[in-house]
Scaffold this active site. Structure first.
Site, PDB file in Angstrom:
ATOM      1  N   TYR A 125     -14.594   4.209   8.348  1.00 32.27           N
ATOM      2  CA  TYR A 125     -13.141   4.280   8.573  1.00 32.27           C
ATOM      3  C   TYR A 125     -12.832   5.019   9.871  1.00 32.27           C
ATOM      4  CZ  TYR A 125      -8.280   5.670   7.368  1.00 32.27           C
ATOM      5  OH  TYR A 125      -6.925   5.901   7.362  1.00 32.27           O
TER       6      TYR A 125
ATOM      7  N   LYS B  57     -11.238   3.658  13.373  1.00 35.27           N
ATOM      8  CA  LYS B  57      -9.994   4.228  13.902  1.00 35.27           C
ATOM      9  C   LYS B  57     -10.194   4.714  15.338  1.00 35.27           C
ATOM     10  CE  LYS B  57      -7.297   3.388  10.467  1.00 35.27           C
ATOM     11  NZ  LYS B  57      -6.291   2.319  10.637  1.00 35.27           N
TER      12      LYS B  57
ATOM     13  N   GLY C 223       0.823  -1.219   0.000  1.00 30.13           N
ATOM     14  CA  GLY C 223       0.000   0.000   0.000  1.00 30.13           C
ATOM     15  C   GLY C 223       0.849   1.257   0.000  1.00 30.13           C
TER      16      GLY C 223
END
Ligand code: AKB
Length: 313
Positions: free
Chosen positions: A141, A145, A13
């Site tokens: 997301y 997190k 990534g």
């Protein structure tokens, strides 16, 4: 005694690609095990195919290579996770637990796990966002997190797990193509500026976001992971930043190098995500606790990105 090694998940990534090469330069290639669910397109040894959700395969690789430090980068980023909510939550959370539990069981000594500016939400103070403030993230997301940060602190307090974390701003690098992040317009713009001198931006021109050149992010990632444990005072995740700019700011800096460059704006679903995030970040705790200092501001970012992309053609 076998040498202790480092394992990187999500090694293909945006962060992983640069992190693996920097770690191998620093510690030697044989001590950095790159892993990803995809196969590498270029030589990357030692490499193991790994789905971070496969905890038995993860433990097998950790034992095979005597891994003692894990950088767990495998995750879905903001835009992609909004399109695959259930899988985004599963990958971002179960992958995190699989690595944290290796440390809890004593198989590994240290964990780095990336958080993000996505932990902040629409009621967070937008300018110079402090380390501690209201956080009501409204993306899959961001929720993953925020939950992950809480588990960092719990595993550290309850079982002494040595997990370190930073809240990445938008990251900009040249080695990988945009990977599903809301801030990835700031990566794609360079490719389009060189290829066609035109760019249609999916955010509006005034949307300022915290941003950082990838080399600064990699330095911070290794610095916090190598820091003395006593200096890592915050065990949820540290605010981190380098610069803050909006698409018009970035386009104007690019025009200094490519005068005929043209940008247009066509906000899409990612505008709502960006609107819920801070415009700028106060990262003074990271600068005080473990000596964080950024090197790249927007002029250096633009000059470096254009130069590196021209070199690779
Ligand atoms: C994203 O845009 O999703 C990521 C991030 C800010 O964590 N680059």
């Amino acid at each position: 005694m076998a040498k202790e090694t480092i394992l990187v998940t999500g090694a293909l990534g945006q962060v992983g690609s640069d992190l693996v090469s920097t770690l191998r330069d620093k510690f030697g290639s044989d001590r950095v095990i790159a892993t990803d669910i995809r196969e590498p397109q270029t030589e990357s040894e030692p490499f193991e195919t790994l789905d971070v959700l496969d905890k038995d395969k993860l433990a097998e690789i950790v034992k095979k290579y005597n891994v003692k430090t894990v950088y767990n980068l495998a995750a879905l980023l903001s835009a992609t996770a909004e399109q695959q909510p259930a899988f985004g939550w599963k990958l971002n959370m179960e992958g995190h637990f699989n690595v944290l539990n290796l440390a809890k069981e004593g198989l590994i000594k240290k964990v780095f796990w990336p958080s993000s500016i996505a932990v902040f939400g629409p009621t967070t103070p937008k300018d110079n966002t402090p380390q501690d403030c209201i956080m009501d993230p409204n993306t899959v997301y961001g929720i993953s997190k925020q939950a992950g940060e809480r588990w960092n602190e719990y595993y550290h307090r309850k079982w002494g797990v040595d997990v370190r974390s930073i809240r990445y701003p938008g990251l900009i690098g040249w080695k990988t193509l945009p990977g599903g992040g809301t801030t990835d317009y700031a990566v794609d713009i360079f490719h389009k500026a060189l290829k066609s001198k035109k760019f249609e931006c999916f955010l509006n021109e005034s949307t300022a976001l915290p941003m950082m050149y990838i080399d600064d992010a990699i330095k911070a990632t290794i610095d916090i992971t190598e820091a003395d444990a006593d200096d890592v005072r915050i065990r949820s995740s540290y605010n981190l930043s380098a610069m803050s700019f909006n698409p018009a700011d970035l386009a104007n800096e690019i025009k200094k190098h490519i005068p005929e460059f043209e940008i247009s704006y066509k906000p899409d679903f990612r505008q709502e995500i960006a609107d819920s995030w801070p415009s700028s970040i106060d990262d003074s705790p990271a600068r005080k606790d473990w000596g964080w200092q950024h090197q790249y501001d927007i002029p250096e970012l633009v000059e470096t990105m254009l130069s590196k992309l021209k070199d690779i053609g």
